[in-house]
Write a protein that holds these residues in place. Sequence first.
Motif, PDB file in Angstrom:
ATOM      1  N   ARG A   1      98.321  60.350  25.917  1.00  0.00           N
ATOM      2  CA  ARG A   1      97.115  61.148  25.723  1.00  0.00           C
ATOM      3  C   ARG A   1      97.413  62.639  25.771  1.00  0.00           C
ATOM      4  NH1 ARG A   1      91.566  61.301  29.341  1.00  0.00           N
ATOM      5  NH2 ARG A   1      90.456  62.744  27.998  1.00  0.00           N
ATOM      6  N   ASP A   2      96.785  63.360  24.884  1.00  0.00           N
ATOM      7  CA  ASP A   2      96.838  64.821  24.879  1.00  0.00           C
ATOM      8  C   ASP A   2      95.426  65.323  24.620  1.00  0.00           C
ATOM      9  OD1 ASP A   2      97.167  67.607  23.631  1.00  0.00           O
ATOM     10  OD2 ASP A   2      99.177  67.173  24.363  1.00  0.00           O
ATOM     11  N   THR A   3      94.970  66.249  25.422  1.00  0.00           N
ATOM     12  CA  THR A   3      93.588  66.712  25.287  1.00  0.00           C
ATOM     13  C   THR A   3      93.357  67.503  24.010  1.00  0.00           C
ATOM     14  OG1 THR A   3      94.156  68.647  26.636  1.00  0.00           O
ATOM     15  CG2 THR A   3      93.190  66.771  27.773  1.00  0.00           C
ATOM     16  N   ASN A   4      94.418  67.971  23.382  1.00  0.00           N
ATOM     17  CA  ASN A   4      94.299  68.748  22.163  1.00  0.00           C
ATOM     18  C   ASN A   4      94.210  67.800  20.972  1.00  0.00           C
ATOM     19  OD1 ASN A   4      94.605  70.420  19.929  1.00  0.00           O
ATOM     20  ND2 ASN A   4      95.992  71.805  20.994  1.00  0.00           N
ATOM     21  N   ILE A   5      93.018  67.631  20.439  1.00  0.00           N
ATOM     22  CA  ILE A   5      92.820  66.684  19.346  1.00  0.00           C
ATOM     23  C   ILE A   5      93.564  67.122  18.081  1.00  0.00           C
ATOM     24  CG2 ILE A   5      90.714  67.803  18.502  1.00  0.00           C
ATOM     25  CD1 ILE A   5      89.646  64.986  17.901  1.00  0.00           C
ATOM     26  N   ILE A   6      93.762  68.422  17.913  1.00  0.00           N
ATOM     27  CA  ILE A   6      94.501  68.914  16.744  1.00  0.00           C
ATOM     28  C   ILE A   6      95.954  68.450  16.808  1.00  0.00           C
ATOM     29  CG2 ILE A   6      95.332  70.974  15.547  1.00  0.00           C
ATOM     30  CD1 ILE A   6      92.804  72.396  16.412  1.00  0.00           C
ATOM     31  N   PHE A   7      96.550  68.536  18.000  1.00  0.00           N
ATOM     32  CA  PHE A   7      97.933  68.074  18.168  1.00  0.00           C
ATOM     33  C   PHE A   7      98.031  66.586  17.876  1.00  0.00           C
ATOM     34  CE2 PHE A   7     101.185  66.094  20.796  1.00  0.00           C
ATOM     35  CZ  PHE A   7     102.310  66.802  20.409  1.00  0.00           C
TER      36      PHE A   7
ATOM     37  N   TYR B   1      92.498  56.495  21.208  1.00  0.00           N
ATOM     38  CA  TYR B   1      92.226  57.865  21.623  1.00  0.00           C
ATOM     39  C   TYR B   1      90.735  58.074  21.869  1.00  0.00           C
ATOM     40  CZ  TYR B   1      92.224  62.942  21.762  1.00  0.00           C
ATOM     41  OH  TYR B   1      92.058  64.248  22.175  1.00  0.00           O
TER      42      TYR B   1
ATOM     43  N   TYR C   1     106.836  73.464  14.085  1.00  0.00           N
ATOM     44  CA  TYR C   1     105.689  74.329  14.369  1.00  0.00           C
ATOM     45  C   TYR C   1     105.243  75.084  13.121  1.00  0.00           C
ATOM     46  CZ  TYR C   1     107.143  73.402  19.154  1.00  0.00           C
ATOM     47  OH  TYR C   1     107.501  72.783  20.329  1.00  0.00           O
TER      48      TYR C   1
END
Length: 295
Positions: A67-73, A30, A172
């Motif tokens: 890849r996901d731009t949201n590092i929290i996710f 990442y 969630y």
Amino acid sequence: MWLNKLERKYGKYAISNLTLYLIIGYVIGYVVSVISPDLLVALQFNPYAIIHGQVWRIFTWLLLIPRDTNIIFVAIMLFFYYQLGNALENTWGTFKYNVYIFSGILFTIFGAIITYFVIIMVGKGQLTQADYQILPSYAGQLVGAAVSTYYITTSIFLAFAAIYPDMQVMLYFVIPLKIKWLGILYAIGIGVDIVFSPWPVKAVIIFSLLNFLVFFFTTRNYARINPSNIKRKQEYRKKIREAHKNTTYENGARHKCAICGRTELDDPNLTFRYCSKCSGGREYCQDHLFTHEHK
């Protein structure tokens, strides 16, 4: 069981806390995707490139997560899979968990290589000479794009859902949901991917999840759906019902343990079962059902 024999012989070589190393690899991947996205192309699995000397690709694809731009996710996802992986390792033991993970990786690699060569063989008789010259490079990219650690982590989740289907998670952080329903949603998503993907991608996906399919179908108890066993159980239940249809004990109790003499009137939380190995349809409470001597 053959796996138990392998464990006795090679169990000392198993890697403890394997999930942690997978997570560390994902974190490295990442960070690379954020710092140098172009480098990801050189890390992807690509049979054509591997054949031409880029052997590191056999291993480096394990660093790449969707890849996901949201590092929290990403952090929540990795922590979630770390918990699931540790739970599976504690349930199966370190060696068997290692076999499950590494077999998933090997199935993925072998499946991708086999698919690559099948594409080459099929294309040889259908394409012009010019098109066939560029087919190996194109096939390598196509197959490489289908190889993903997504299915490694998915196999961890599916195995956990199969073992602990009634465990509840908070979707969630709000919605309570049994994990088996999430497992079904994952399975539906995979099915959609297989149906609507080109056949090379279908093949790679199926190979990537072979470790779970092998685990699932080899751990099912098929004896319970055997017709002869079903008939035997039905006859036994009928015999017990007839023998105890009019049986009552002190103060009208209907169940009584043959060992301790307790009835459902003594403790409404007690569970009573008949033992099929004892003559006379003897009934036992939960404390003595598995510890009594058969008579």
